[in-house]
Design a protein around this motif. Structure first.
Motif, short mmCIF file in Angstrom:
data_model
loop_
_atom_site.label_atom_id
_atom_site.label_comp_id
_atom_site.label_asym_id
_atom_site.label_seq_id
_atom_site.Cartn_x
_atom_site.Cartn_y
_atom_site.Cartn_z
N MET A 18 104.13 -57.00 63.07
CA MET A 18 105.54 -56.65 63.29
C MET A 18 106.18 -57.63 64.26
SD MET A 18 107.88 -54.60 62.33
CE MET A 18 109.59 -54.39 62.83
N HIS A 19 105.46 -58.02 65.28
CA HIS A 19 106.00 -58.99 66.24
C HIS A 19 106.31 -60.31 65.53
CE1 HIS A 19 106.71 -60.91 70.10
NE2 HIS A 19 105.88 -61.88 69.73
N LYS A 20 105.41 -60.75 64.67
CA LYS A 20 105.64 -62.00 63.92
C LYS A 20 106.84 -61.86 62.99
CE LYS A 20 100.87 -63.68 64.01
NZ LYS A 20 99.67 -64.00 63.23
N LEU A 21 106.93 -60.70 62.34
CA LEU A 21 108.06 -60.47 61.43
C LEU A 21 109.38 -60.48 62.19
CD1 LEU A 21 108.73 -59.90 58.46
CD2 LEU A 21 108.50 -57.47 58.96
N GLU A 22 109.40 -59.86 63.35
CA GLU A 22 110.62 -59.86 64.18
C GLU A 22 111.01 -61.27 64.58
OE1 GLU A 22 110.41 -55.47 66.33
OE2 GLU A 22 109.31 -57.16 67.20
N SER A 23 110.03 -62.11 64.83
CA SER A 23 110.32 -63.48 65.28
C SER A 23 110.97 -64.32 64.18
CB SER A 23 109.04 -64.16 65.77
OG SER A 23 108.17 -64.48 64.69
N VAL A 25 114.00 -59.04 59.85
CA VAL A 25 113.90 -57.58 59.85
C VAL A 25 115.17 -56.90 59.33
CG1 VAL A 25 113.72 -55.54 61.34
CG2 VAL A 25 112.03 -57.39 61.51
N PRO A 26 116.37 -57.22 59.83
CA PRO A 26 117.57 -56.55 59.30
C PRO A 26 117.76 -56.79 57.81
CG PRO A 26 118.07 -57.67 61.37
CD PRO A 26 116.71 -58.13 60.95
N ALA A 27 117.45 -57.99 57.35
CA ALA A 27 117.62 -58.31 55.92
C ALA A 27 116.64 -57.53 55.07
CB ALA A 27 117.44 -59.82 55.70
N LEU A 30 107.61 -49.76 63.83
CA LEU A 30 107.63 -50.67 62.68
C LEU A 30 109.00 -50.62 62.00
CD1 LEU A 30 104.00 -49.85 61.45
CD2 LEU A 30 104.74 -51.68 62.98
N LEU A 31 109.07 -50.93 60.71
CA LEU A 31 110.37 -51.06 60.06
C LEU A 31 111.10 -49.74 59.87
CD1 LEU A 31 109.43 -53.71 57.32
CD2 LEU A 31 111.00 -54.06 59.25
N GLY A 32 110.36 -48.64 59.76
CA GLY A 32 111.00 -47.33 59.66
C GLY A 32 111.65 -47.04 58.32
N LEU A 33 111.24 -47.74 57.27
CA LEU A 33 111.80 -47.47 55.94
C LEU A 33 111.22 -46.19 55.34
CD1 LEU A 33 111.76 -51.16 54.81
CD2 LEU A 33 113.81 -49.74 54.95
N PHE A 34 110.07 -45.78 55.83
CA PHE A 34 109.47 -44.49 55.48
C PHE A 34 109.25 -43.74 56.80
CE2 PHE A 34 108.44 -47.19 51.96
CZ PHE A 34 108.32 -46.38 50.84
N PRO A 35 109.76 -42.51 56.94
CA PRO A 35 109.60 -41.77 58.19
C PRO A 35 108.23 -41.11 58.30
CG PRO A 35 110.90 -40.49 56.66
CD PRO A 35 110.63 -41.81 55.98
N ILE A 36 107.20 -41.94 58.18
CA ILE A 36 105.81 -41.48 58.28
C ILE A 36 105.06 -42.47 59.17
CG2 ILE A 36 105.66 -40.16 56.14
CD1 ILE A 36 104.75 -42.63 54.67
N LYS A 37 103.85 -42.09 59.57
CA LYS A 37 103.10 -42.88 60.55
C LYS A 37 101.84 -43.49 59.97
CE LYS A 37 104.71 -40.08 64.45
NZ LYS A 37 104.29 -39.15 65.53
#
Length: 196
Positions: A53-58, A62-64, A93-100
């Motif tokens: 996730m850190h790499k993806l944010e960099s 993420v918004p796209a 994480l991205l939060g596209l699914f509200p599960i863990k």
């Protein structure tokens, strides 16, 4: 054509080798400007969800990614990134699914990471599993799992306890197993995704 989202945490080679063998066209997404040229996307991933996730944010993607309205498939850690939170690294994480995404408990008789072939049982009708018999075997390698939530579970498997082998919400899909390492049925799933 499939755009493979590159963010430094994916096992690109085995995936691209399989897509090449299947004759499925693909290219690489390195920046947001690359996204419009593709009609579907794969988010690969191996290793640590928090670090991924850190790499993806960099990358600034993420918004796209959250705004994508075309078919998008997360594989392994790429699937976990679609969830809201992982115990691995105590990471949002991205939060596209509200599960863990949870860690497997240490249990006598079971090794963690879960490595090997397991049966997968589709729970909903969906073109991702066209021509894949229920109970087909797919290859897994992971220490963390997606909590079982019937609303989003597309297929399930059982190791220590039941968990989501794949998830689905709108245009977003995730598979915990590696279709690119799962033989005939893994290849069929990738073909199916390329035609959704």
């Amino acid at each position: 054509m499939i755009g493979i989202i590159r963010y430094g945490a994916g096992n690109i080679f085995s995936l691209t080798a399989t897509l090449d063998r299947l004759g499925i066209a693909y290219g690489m997404v390195n920046t947001e400007a690359d996204l419009p040229q593709y009609d579907r996307y794969i988010i690969p991933g191996v290793g640590h969800a928090g670090a991924a996730m850190h790499k993806l944010e960099s990358t600034g993607l993420v918004p796209a990614i959250k705004a994508l309205d075309k078919p998008t498939l997360g594989i392994c850690v790429g699937m976990q990134l679609l969830t809201s939170y992982s115990e691995e690294g105590d990471s949002n994480l991205l939060g596209l699914f509200p599960i863990k995404t949870m860690k497997f408990p240490q249990t006598d008789g079971f090794k963690v990471p879960h490595t090997g072939w397991n049966q997968v049982f589709p729970e909903k009708e969906n073109p991702l599993f066209t021509n894949i018999p229920t109970g087909s075997h797919f290859y897994f390698v992971h220490s963390y799992f997606i909590e079982y939530e019937p609303l989003y579970t597309l297929s399930s498997t059982n190791y220590i306890h039941p968990f989501s082998a794949s998830i689905w919400r709108d245009n977003f899909y995730g598979v915990q197993f590696h279709p690119e390492k799962s033989g005939t049925y893994g290849e069929q799933l990738l073909k199916n995704f390329s035609q959704i």
